[in-house]
Design a protein around this motif. Sequence first.
Motif, PDB file in Angstrom:
ATOM      1  N   ASP A   5       0.824  -1.212   0.000  1.00 40.67           N
ATOM      2  CA  ASP A   5       0.000   0.000   0.000  1.00 40.67           C
ATOM      3  C   ASP A   5       0.858   1.262   0.000  1.00 40.67           C
ATOM      4  OD1 ASP A   5      -2.378  -1.447  -0.036  1.00 40.67           O
ATOM      5  OD2 ASP A   5      -2.516  -1.511   2.153  1.00 40.67           O
ATOM      6  N   LEU A   6       1.938   1.257   0.793  1.00 37.53           N
ATOM      7  CA  LEU A   6       2.812   2.427   0.835  1.00 37.53           C
ATOM      8  C   LEU A   6       3.536   2.625  -0.491  1.00 37.53           C
ATOM      9  CD1 LEU A   6       4.343   2.200   4.428  1.00 37.53           C
ATOM     10  CD2 LEU A   6       2.592   3.782   3.590  1.00 37.53           C
ATOM     11  N   MET A   7       3.942   1.532  -1.127  1.00 38.87           N
ATOM     12  CA  MET A   7       4.603   1.629  -2.423  1.00 38.87           C
ATOM     13  C   MET A   7       3.636   2.184  -3.475  1.00 38.87           C
ATOM     14  SD  MET A   7       7.324   1.339  -4.134  1.00 38.87           S
ATOM     15  CE  MET A   7       8.457   0.282  -3.312  1.00 38.87           C
ATOM     16  N   GLU A   8       2.416   1.713  -3.458  1.00 35.04           N
ATOM     17  CA  GLU A   8       1.407   2.219  -4.389  1.00 35.04           C
ATOM     18  C   GLU A   8       1.170   3.712  -4.165  1.00 35.04           C
ATOM     19  OE1 GLU A   8      -3.320   1.541  -5.415  1.00 35.04           O
ATOM     20  OE2 GLU A   8      -2.226  -0.028  -4.362  1.00 35.04           O
ATOM     21  N   GLN A   9       1.106   4.127  -2.914  1.00 39.62           N
ATOM     22  CA  GLN A   9       0.896   5.537  -2.589  1.00 39.62           C
ATOM     23  C   GLN A   9       2.079   6.383  -3.060  1.00 39.62           C
ATOM     24  OE1 GLN A   9       0.225   6.262   1.563  1.00 39.62           O
ATOM     25  NE2 GLN A   9      -0.040   8.462   1.288  1.00 39.62           N
ATOM     26  N   ALA A  10       3.296   5.913  -2.815  1.00 39.66           N
ATOM     27  CA  ALA A  10       4.495   6.663  -3.215  1.00 39.66           C
ATOM     28  C   ALA A  10       4.571   6.808  -4.733  1.00 39.66           C
ATOM     29  CB  ALA A  10       5.747   5.979  -2.685  1.00 39.66           C
ATOM     30  N   LEU A  11       4.344   5.723  -5.470  1.00 39.85           N
ATOM     31  CA  LEU A  11       4.396   5.792  -6.933  1.00 39.85           C
ATOM     32  C   LEU A  11       3.266   6.666  -7.477  1.00 39.85           C
ATOM     33  CD1 LEU A  11       5.316   2.097  -7.763  1.00 39.85           C
ATOM     34  CD2 LEU A  11       6.790   4.116  -7.929  1.00 39.85           C
ATOM     35  N   GLY A  12       2.088   6.538  -6.884  1.00 39.27           N
ATOM     36  CA  GLY A  12       0.963   7.386  -7.301  1.00 39.27           C
ATOM     37  C   GLY A  12       1.278   8.858  -7.102  1.00 39.27           C
ATOM     38  N   ASN A  13       1.927   9.191  -5.976  1.00 40.20           N
ATOM     39  CA  ASN A  13       2.299  10.581  -5.706  1.00 40.20           C
ATOM     40  C   ASN A  13       3.315  11.087  -6.723  1.00 40.20           C
ATOM     41  OD1 ASN A  13       0.592  10.821  -3.523  1.00 40.20           O
ATOM     42  ND2 ASN A  13       2.170  10.351  -2.026  1.00 40.20           N
ATOM     43  N   LEU A  14       4.289  10.248  -7.070  1.00 38.14           N
ATOM     44  CA  LEU A  14       5.295  10.667  -8.055  1.00 38.14           C
ATOM     45  C   LEU A  14       4.655  10.955  -9.414  1.00 38.14           C
ATOM     46  CD1 LEU A  14       8.211   8.238  -7.184  1.00 38.14           C
ATOM     47  CD2 LEU A  14       8.195  10.719  -6.886  1.00 38.14           C
ATOM     48  N   PHE A  15       3.764  10.071  -9.853  1.00 38.77           N
ATOM     49  CA  PHE A  15       3.083  10.302 -11.132  1.00 38.77           C
ATOM     50  C   PHE A  15       2.171  11.528 -11.061  1.00 38.77           C
ATOM     51  CE2 PHE A  15       4.169   5.847 -12.122  1.00 38.77           C
ATOM     52  CZ  PHE A  15       4.679   6.029 -13.390  1.00 38.77           C
ATOM     53  N   ARG A  16       1.463  11.688  -9.952  1.00 38.61           N
ATOM     54  CA  ARG A  16       0.575  12.846  -9.780  1.00 38.61           C
ATOM     55  C   ARG A  16       1.375  14.149  -9.812  1.00 38.61           C
ATOM     56  NH1 ARG A  16      -1.221  11.399  -5.323  1.00 38.61           N
ATOM     57  NH2 ARG A  16      -2.707   9.942  -6.165  1.00 38.61           N
ATOM     58  N   ASN A  17       2.527  14.168  -9.139  1.00 36.56           N
ATOM     59  CA  ASN A  17       3.377  15.354  -9.156  1.00 36.56           C
ATOM     60  C   ASN A  17       3.870  15.655 -10.568  1.00 36.56           C
ATOM     61  OD1 ASN A  17       3.078  15.615  -6.415  1.00 36.56           O
ATOM     62  ND2 ASN A  17       5.088  14.798  -5.915  1.00 36.56           N
ATOM     63  N   ALA A  18       4.258  14.624 -11.298  1.00 38.38           N
ATOM     64  CA  ALA A  18       4.718  14.821 -12.677  1.00 38.38           C
ATOM     65  C   ALA A  18       3.600  15.397 -13.537  1.00 38.38           C
ATOM     66  CB  ALA A  18       5.224  13.507 -13.260  1.00 38.38           C
ATOM     67  N   LEU A  19       2.400  14.867 -13.404  1.00 40.64           N
ATOM     68  CA  LEU A  19       1.268  15.382 -14.178  1.00 40.64           C
ATOM     69  C   LEU A  19       0.962  16.834 -13.824  1.00 40.64           C
ATOM     70  CD1 LEU A  19      -1.117  12.290 -14.037  1.00 40.64           C
ATOM     71  CD2 LEU A  19      -0.047  13.256 -16.087  1.00 40.64           C
ATOM     72  N   GLN A  20       1.001  17.166 -12.548  1.00 43.17           N
ATOM     73  CA  GLN A  20       0.728  18.540 -12.126  1.00 43.17           C
ATOM     74  C   GLN A  20       1.805  19.489 -12.629  1.00 43.17           C
ATOM     75  OE1 GLN A  20       0.256  18.012  -7.892  1.00 43.17           O
ATOM     76  NE2 GLN A  20      -1.931  17.579  -8.085  1.00 43.17           N
ATOM     77  N   ALA A  21       3.055  19.053 -12.631  1.00 41.03           N
ATOM     78  CA  ALA A  21       4.141  19.900 -13.139  1.00 41.03           C
ATOM     79  C   ALA A  21       3.949  20.164 -14.635  1.00 41.03           C
ATOM     80  CB  ALA A  21       5.490  19.241 -12.893  1.00 41.03           C
ATOM     81  N   LEU A  22       3.493  19.172 -15.358  1.00 41.04           N
ATOM     82  CA  LEU A  22       3.311  19.327 -16.801  1.00 41.04           C
ATOM     83  C   LEU A  22       2.095  20.181 -17.146  1.00 41.04           C
ATOM     84  CD1 LEU A  22       4.289  15.757 -17.952  1.00 41.04           C
ATOM     85  CD2 LEU A  22       5.610  17.858 -18.227  1.00 41.04           C
ATOM     86  N   GLU A  23       1.111  20.267 -16.235  1.00 38.63           N
ATOM     87  CA  GLU A  23      -0.069  21.098 -16.476  1.00 38.63           C
ATOM     88  C   GLU A  23       0.306  22.560 -16.659  1.00 38.63           C
ATOM     89  OE1 GLU A  23      -2.677  20.506 -13.177  1.00 38.63           O
ATOM     90  OE2 GLU A  23      -3.479  18.637 -13.954  1.00 38.63           O
ATOM     91  N   THR A  24       1.321  23.011 -15.934  1.00 38.94           N
ATOM     92  CA  THR A  24       1.723  24.416 -15.988  1.00 38.94           C
ATOM     93  C   THR A  24       2.958  24.633 -16.857  1.00 38.94           C
ATOM     94  OG1 THR A  24       3.082  24.163 -14.000  1.00 38.94           O
ATOM     95  CG2 THR A  24       0.785  24.843 -13.689  1.00 38.94           C
ATOM     96  N   SER A  25       3.428  23.577 -17.488  1.00 42.25           N
ATOM     97  CA  SER A  25       4.640  23.650 -18.289  1.00 42.25           C
ATOM     98  C   SER A  25       4.346  24.209 -19.671  1.00 42.25           C
ATOM     99  CB  SER A  25       5.254  22.252 -18.427  1.00 42.25           C
ATOM    100  OG  SER A  25       6.351  22.280 -19.297  1.00 42.25           O
ATOM    101  N   ALA A  26       5.315  24.907 -20.225  1.00 40.90           N
ATOM    102  CA  ALA A  26       5.186  25.436 -21.582  1.00 40.90           C
ATOM    103  C   ALA A  26       5.744  24.453 -22.610  1.00 40.90           C
ATOM    104  CB  ALA A  26       5.920  26.770 -21.687  1.00 40.90           C
ATOM    105  N   GLN A  27       6.027  23.236 -22.194  1.00 43.25           N
ATOM    106  CA  GLN A  27       6.567  22.228 -23.109  1.00 43.25           C
ATOM    107  C   GLN A  27       5.564  21.943 -24.222  1.00 43.25           C
ATOM    108  OE1 GLN A  27       9.483  20.759 -23.278  1.00 43.25           O
ATOM    109  NE2 GLN A  27      10.340  21.580 -21.408  1.00 43.25           N
ATOM    110  N   PRO A  28       6.006  21.952 -25.482  1.00 41.38           N
ATOM    111  CA  PRO A  28       5.085  21.669 -26.580  1.00 41.38           C
ATOM    112  C   PRO A  28       4.636  20.210 -26.608  1.00 41.38           C
ATOM    113  CG  PRO A  28       7.318  21.948 -27.393  1.00 41.38           C
ATOM    114  CD  PRO A  28       7.342  22.277 -25.929  1.00 41.38           C
ATOM    115  N   ALA A  29       5.450  19.314 -26.091  1.00 44.09           N
ATOM    116  CA  ALA A  29       5.105  17.890 -26.078  1.00 44.09           C
ATOM    117  C   ALA A  29       5.400  17.318 -24.694  1.00 44.09           C
ATOM    118  CB  ALA A  29       5.890  17.145 -27.150  1.00 44.09           C
ATOM    119  N   PRO A  30       4.511  17.548 -23.715  1.00 41.77           N
ATOM    120  CA  PRO A  30       4.767  17.043 -22.369  1.00 41.77           C
ATOM    121  C   PRO A  30       4.878  15.521 -22.374  1.00 41.77           C
ATOM    122  CG  PRO A  30       2.578  18.024 -22.516  1.00 41.77           C
ATOM    123  CD  PRO A  30       3.230  18.203 -23.836  1.00 41.77           C
ATOM    124  N   ARG A  31       5.781  15.002 -21.540  1.00 41.72           N
ATOM    125  CA  ARG A  31       5.947  13.548 -21.484  1.00 41.72           C
ATOM    126  C   ARG A  31       6.369  13.103 -20.084  1.00 41.72           C
ATOM    127  NH1 ARG A  31      11.154  12.617 -21.027  1.00 41.72           N
ATOM    128  NH2 ARG A  31      12.593  14.090 -21.940  1.00 41.72           N
TER     129      ARG A  31
END
Length: 72
Positions: A5-31
Amino acid sequence: VGDRDLMEQALGNLFRNALQALETSAQPAPRIEWALGNAESGRVWVSIEDNGPGLAPEIESRLFTPFVTTRA
């Protein structure tokens, strides 16, 4: 051996943070790229990378302090 459960939470947080960072990014092709594998020691490794703006220098030193955020 780890807590599933803790591993799932940690990985979910990392992906969520990456998605949130890309929401405000000016990158033409977020990945987001991820990989996992086994080290020679028998341990598992995980790599998660995005092409977002990265960390501001003032937050970098506090990165692993609980509840530190750059969001409102």
